[in-house]
Motif scaffolding. Structure first.
Motif, PDB file in Angstrom:
ATOM      1  N   ALA A  63       0.833  -1.199   0.000  1.00  0.00           N
ATOM      2  CA  ALA A  63       0.000   0.000   0.000  1.00  0.00           C
ATOM      3  C   ALA A  63       0.870   1.252   0.000  1.00  0.00           C
ATOM      4  N   ILE A  64       1.938   1.226   0.780  1.00  0.00           N
ATOM      5  CA  ILE A  64       2.841   2.375   0.821  1.00  0.00           C
ATOM      6  C   ILE A  64       3.534   2.544  -0.521  1.00  0.00           C
ATOM      7  N   HIS A  65       3.875   1.440  -1.169  1.00  0.00           N
ATOM      8  CA  HIS A  65       4.493   1.512  -2.498  1.00  0.00           C
ATOM      9  C   HIS A  65       3.569   2.241  -3.475  1.00  0.00           C
ATOM     10  N   ASP A  66       2.289   1.906  -3.454  1.00  0.00           N
ATOM     11  CA  ASP A  66       1.314   2.576  -4.319  1.00  0.00           C
ATOM     12  C   ASP A  66       1.230   4.061  -3.996  1.00  0.00           C
ATOM     13  N   LEU A  67       1.222   4.376  -2.713  1.00  0.00           N
ATOM     14  CA  LEU A  67       1.160   5.772  -2.300  1.00  0.00           C
ATOM     15  C   LEU A  67       2.431   6.520  -2.709  1.00  0.00           C
ATOM     16  N   LEU A  68       3.575   5.867  -2.595  1.00  0.00           N
ATOM     17  CA  LEU A  68       4.833   6.471  -3.033  1.00  0.00           C
ATOM     18  C   LEU A  68       4.770   6.835  -4.513  1.00  0.00           C
ATOM     19  N   GLU A  69       4.202   5.949  -5.300  1.00  0.00           N
ATOM     20  CA  GLU A  69       4.085   6.194  -6.741  1.00  0.00           C
ATOM     21  C   GLU A  69       3.210   7.427  -6.994  1.00  0.00           C
ATOM     22  N   LYS A  70       2.126   7.565  -6.255  1.00  0.00           N
ATOM     23  CA  LYS A  70       1.247   8.735  -6.416  1.00  0.00           C
ATOM     24  C   LYS A  70       1.968  10.018  -6.008  1.00  0.00           C
ATOM     25  N   VAL A  71       2.741   9.969  -4.931  1.00  0.00           N
ATOM     26  CA  VAL A  71       3.490  11.149  -4.505  1.00  0.00           C
ATOM     27  C   VAL A  71       4.530  11.517  -5.561  1.00  0.00           C
ATOM     28  N   ARG A  72       5.185  10.503  -6.135  1.00  0.00           N
ATOM     29  CA  ARG A  72       6.175  10.763  -7.189  1.00  0.00           C
ATOM     30  C   ARG A  72       5.516  11.420  -8.397  1.00  0.00           C
ATOM     31  N   LEU A  73       4.360  10.916  -8.809  1.00  0.00           N
ATOM     32  CA  LEU A  73       3.639  11.505  -9.940  1.00  0.00           C
ATOM     33  C   LEU A  73       3.223  12.944  -9.625  1.00  0.00           C
ATOM     34  N   HIS A  74       2.779  13.179  -8.393  1.00  0.00           N
ATOM     35  CA  HIS A  74       2.412  14.531  -7.971  1.00  0.00           C
ATOM     36  C   HIS A  74       3.624  15.453  -8.045  1.00  0.00           C
ATOM     37  N   HIS A  75       4.748  14.976  -7.561  1.00  0.00           N
ATOM     38  CA  HIS A  75       5.982  15.760  -7.586  1.00  0.00           C
ATOM     39  C   HIS A  75       6.368  16.094  -9.026  1.00  0.00           C
ATOM     40  N   ASN A  76       6.323  15.109  -9.915  1.00  0.00           N
ATOM     41  CA  ASN A  76       6.694  15.336 -11.314  1.00  0.00           C
ATOM     42  C   ASN A  76       5.750  16.337 -11.988  1.00  0.00           C
ATOM     43  N   ALA A  77       4.460  16.225 -11.700  1.00  0.00           N
ATOM     44  CA  ALA A  77       3.493  17.166 -12.267  1.00  0.00           C
ATOM     45  C   ALA A  77       3.775  18.578 -11.758  1.00  0.00           C
ATOM     46  N   ASN A  78       4.136  18.679 -10.492  1.00  0.00           N
ATOM     47  CA  ASN A  78       4.450  19.979  -9.905  1.00  0.00           C
ATOM     48  C   ASN A  78       5.685  20.589 -10.570  1.00  0.00           C
ATOM     49  N   VAL A  79       6.702  19.770 -10.821  1.00  0.00           N
ATOM     50  CA  VAL A  79       7.916  20.267 -11.478  1.00  0.00           C
ATOM     51  C   VAL A  79       7.589  20.751 -12.889  1.00  0.00           C
ATOM     52  N   MET A  80       6.745  20.016 -13.602  1.00  0.00           N
ATOM     53  CA  MET A  80       6.341  20.448 -14.947  1.00  0.00           C
ATOM     54  C   MET A  80       5.613  21.787 -14.881  1.00  0.00           C
ATOM     55  N   LEU A  81       4.746  21.935 -13.886  1.00  0.00           N
ATOM     56  CA  LEU A  81       4.024  23.194 -13.717  1.00  0.00           C
ATOM     57  C   LEU A  81       4.990  24.334 -13.374  1.00  0.00           C
ATOM     58  N   GLN A  82       5.993  24.034 -12.559  1.00  0.00           N
ATOM     59  CA  GLN A  82       7.017  25.036 -12.236  1.00  0.00           C
ATOM     60  C   GLN A  82       7.697  25.535 -13.511  1.00  0.00           C
ATOM     61  N   ASN A  83       8.034  24.595 -14.385  1.00  0.00           N
ATOM     62  CA  ASN A  83       8.710  24.963 -15.628  1.00  0.00           C
ATOM     63  C   ASN A  83       7.836  25.880 -16.484  1.00  0.00           C
ATOM     64  N   LYS A  84       6.538  25.607 -16.520  1.00  0.00           N
ATOM     65  CA  LYS A  84       5.623  26.472 -17.272  1.00  0.00           C
ATOM     66  C   LYS A  84       5.534  27.854 -16.632  1.00  0.00           C
TER      67      LYS A  84
END
Length: 164
Positions: A63-84
């Motif tokens: 379950a934590i592994h799944d949650l880690l994946e969601k946090v990673r995706l959130h982080h990556n989306a945030n970085v993309m938004l930062q770049n924009k």
């Protein structure tokens, strides 16, 4: 038997057992750390802990592994938004997004440590409760504990490098 009856139940059954000096010391140390006054009470509590700690089929580690994946995706989306946002020269919004990205990275690392601890605990329980001889299970459980400690140190080093 209800919980109230179990609490009030007299301790009338007795049995003797042999254990190694290191096992006795481990029990005494555990009793001292947990402020338990007698070895008998310490052994009773450790037995109860062992009886209630069944190895689950689906682990919290998964379950934590799944949650880690969601946090990673959130982080990556945030970085993309930062770049924009960087391209729009909105410095305040960029700073806020950068703080969020840092926070999500720290959350990811803390969850990674939690996952290591959960998987290690699960594997330690699985080893000790397996059909193998107890000494083999205990050795394997100690190996899992050491692997977890090493992995957590590795995560901490990675985290400290990122902060620099």
């Amino acid at each position: 038997m209800t919980d109230d009856k179990e609490k009030d139940e007299q301790k009338t059954e007795r049995f003797n057992m042999f254990m190694s000096p290191s096992e006795m010391k481990a029990i005494e140390d555990w009793a001292w750390e947990n402020r338990i006054r007698s070895k008998s009470e310490a052994v009773r509590r450790l037995c109860q802990i062992g009886l209630v700690c069944e190895v689950p089929t689906v682990t919290a580690g998964e379950a934590i592994h799944d949650l880690l994946e969601k946090v990673r995706l959130h982080h990556n989306a945030n970085v993309m938004l930062q770049n924009k946002v960087r391209k729009t020269d909105d410095i305040e919004l960029y700073a806020e997004l950068e703080a969020i990205a840092q926070s999500s990275q720290e959350l990811h690392e803390q969850m990674e440590v939690l996952q290591v601890l959960m998987v290690s605990t699960y594997n330690q329980l699985a080893e000790v409760t397996s059909d193998d001889p107890l000494d083999d299970g205990l050795d394997a459980a100690r190996d899992w504990k050491e692997k977890a400690a090493q992995h957590i140190k590795k995560i901490a080093r990675k985290h400290s490098r990122r902060k620099k």
